[in-house]
Design a protein around this motif. Structure first.
Motif, PDB file in Angstrom:
ATOM      1  N   TRP A  53      36.819  41.705  42.460  1.00  0.00           N
ATOM      2  CA  TRP A  53      36.084  40.872  42.240  1.00  0.00           C
ATOM      3  C   TRP A  53      34.879  41.150  41.426  1.00  0.00           C
ATOM      4  O   TRP A  53      34.631  40.579  40.250  1.00  0.00           O
ATOM      5  CB  TRP A  53      35.370  39.932  43.640  1.00  0.00           C
ATOM      6  CG  TRP A  53      34.348  39.226  43.124  1.00  0.00           C
ATOM      7  CD1 TRP A  53      34.807  37.676  42.912  1.00  0.00           C
ATOM      8  CD2 TRP A  53      32.900  39.053  42.752  1.00  0.00           C
ATOM      9  NE1 TRP A  53      33.592  36.727  42.251  1.00  0.00           N
ATOM     10  CE2 TRP A  53      32.558  37.599  42.440  1.00  0.00           C
ATOM     11  CE3 TRP A  53      32.052  39.886  42.868  1.00  0.00           C
ATOM     12  CZ2 TRP A  53      31.152  37.405  41.949  1.00  0.00           C
ATOM     13  CZ3 TRP A  53      30.823  39.856  42.311  1.00  0.00           C
ATOM     14  CH2 TRP A  53      30.224  38.548  42.195  1.00  0.00           C
ATOM     15  N   ILE A  54      34.286  42.342  41.609  1.00  0.00           N
ATOM     16  CA  ILE A  54      33.483  42.900  40.671  1.00  0.00           C
ATOM     17  C   ILE A  54      33.930  43.135  39.473  1.00  0.00           C
ATOM     18  O   ILE A  54      33.187  42.801  38.312  1.00  0.00           O
ATOM     19  CB  ILE A  54      32.979  44.196  41.495  1.00  0.00           C
ATOM     20  CG1 ILE A  54      31.986  43.825  42.482  1.00  0.00           C
ATOM     21  CG2 ILE A  54      31.737  44.934  40.350  1.00  0.00           C
ATOM     22  CD1 ILE A  54      31.509  45.319  43.498  1.00  0.00           C
ATOM     23  N   ASN A  55      35.005  43.902  39.390  1.00  0.00           N
ATOM     24  CA  ASN A  55      35.749  43.842  37.899  1.00  0.00           C
ATOM     25  C   ASN A  55      36.009  42.641  37.286  1.00  0.00           C
ATOM     26  O   ASN A  55      35.762  42.402  36.171  1.00  0.00           O
ATOM     27  CB  ASN A  55      37.032  44.893  38.074  1.00  0.00           C
ATOM     28  CG  ASN A  55      36.842  46.283  38.840  1.00  0.00           C
ATOM     29  OD1 ASN A  55      35.616  46.764  38.270  1.00  0.00           O
ATOM     30  ND2 ASN A  55      37.620  46.703  39.520  1.00  0.00           N
ATOM     31  N   GLN A  56      36.583  41.682  38.018  1.00  0.00           N
ATOM     32  CA  GLN A  56      36.696  40.443  37.554  1.00  0.00           C
ATOM     33  C   GLN A  56      35.476  39.871  36.892  1.00  0.00           C
ATOM     34  O   GLN A  56      35.287  39.275  35.653  1.00  0.00           O
ATOM     35  CB  GLN A  56      37.397  39.522  38.357  1.00  0.00           C
ATOM     36  CG  GLN A  56      37.935  38.265  37.916  1.00  0.00           C
ATOM     37  CD  GLN A  56      38.471  37.371  39.122  1.00  0.00           C
ATOM     38  OE1 GLN A  56      38.395  37.828  40.112  1.00  0.00           O
ATOM     39  NE2 GLN A  56      39.135  36.342  38.865  1.00  0.00           N
ATOM     40  N   ALA A  57      34.303  39.771  37.577  1.00  0.00           N
ATOM     41  CA  ALA A  57      33.074  39.045  37.280  1.00  0.00           C
ATOM     42  C   ALA A  57      32.536  40.008  35.959  1.00  0.00           C
ATOM     43  O   ALA A  57      31.909  39.356  35.051  1.00  0.00           O
ATOM     44  CB  ALA A  57      32.027  39.324  38.375  1.00  0.00           C
ATOM     45  N   GLU A  58      32.817  41.261  35.896  1.00  0.00           N
ATOM     46  CA  GLU A  58      32.443  41.946  34.925  1.00  0.00           C
ATOM     47  C   GLU A  58      33.195  41.623  33.654  1.00  0.00           C
ATOM     48  O   GLU A  58      32.566  41.575  32.405  1.00  0.00           O
ATOM     49  CB  GLU A  58      32.256  43.498  35.204  1.00  0.00           C
ATOM     50  CG  GLU A  58      31.875  44.357  33.996  1.00  0.00           C
ATOM     51  CD  GLU A  58      31.892  45.865  34.247  1.00  0.00           C
ATOM     52  OE1 GLU A  58      31.160  46.731  33.457  1.00  0.00           O
ATOM     53  OE2 GLU A  58      32.712  46.427  34.980  1.00  0.00           O
TER      54      GLU A  58
END
Length: 195
Positions: free
Chosen positions: A111-116
């Motif tokens: 999710w962090i990667n996706q949000a970034e």
């Protein structure tokens, strides 16, 4: 038109984007949490394996006593069932503990990667990629009315929008410590969802 829809989706999916600085800080904190979780699980696993090993030894002694005709068949069955049940319970606890302690880490990291990466999808992604990102962020709360796309972000995306909004008001988005409570809120979301 399709170009207008793409522009509107682009604008919408940028809203819950994590800044690269926040994303990096969150990844670092997630790495720390991963280590802490692994240590916690390791201690529990070790202790539980010792208990299971002790139960296996009791089961073997019980079987030996039964085979040597030192223990009545009815007593053997009752005691064996108790020990097998206890072993099964511990094995289940072990599986749950491992999943509970670490099962949320992979999805949160993704999710962090996706949000970034949302700004890249918004700027360079195809309309299909933008629609997919918008569906992920807004779910069924994305709608088109009067040729205007709008929506209400779902959890955990809404947390980013809220934290970003607070920081913009404070005019200190990049260096703000607002990522810490945001991280804690998002971590709680993933622990709850994947436990």
């Amino acid at each position: 038109s399709e170009a207008e829809l793409a522009r509107q989706l682009s604008s919408l999916i940028k809203q819950p984007a994590l800044s690269p600085i926040w994303a990096e800080k969150m990844r670092n904190k997630l790495t720390e949490d991963k280590v802490d979780s692994a240590q916690s699980v390791s201690a529990f696993v070790s202790s539980t394996h010792e208990t299971i090993s002790a139960i296996d030894q009791k089961l073997q002694r019980l079987l030996d006593g039964y085979l040597d005709q030192l223990i009545d068949q009815d007593i053997y069955k009752v005691e064996k069932n108790k020990l097998v049940s206890e072993k099964k319970s511990l094995t289940d606890q072990l599986a749950r503990m491992t999943q509970t302690q670490t099962g949320w880490i992979g999805p949160m990291e993704k999710w962090i990667n996706q949000a970034e990466n949302l700004p890249a999808v918004a700027e360079c992604g195809t309309l299909l990629e933008q629609k997919s990102a918008a569906k992920e962020i807004f779910g069924s709360d994305l709608w088109l009315s009067a040729s205007e796309a709008s929506g209400v972000a779902q959890t955990p995306w809404e947390f980013v929008i809220s934290a970003t909004s607070r920081c913009k008001k404070a005019e200190n988005l990049q260096n703000s410590c607002a990522w810490v409570p945001l991280y804690d809120t998002i971590r709680t979301h993933f622990i709850t969802k994947f436990s």
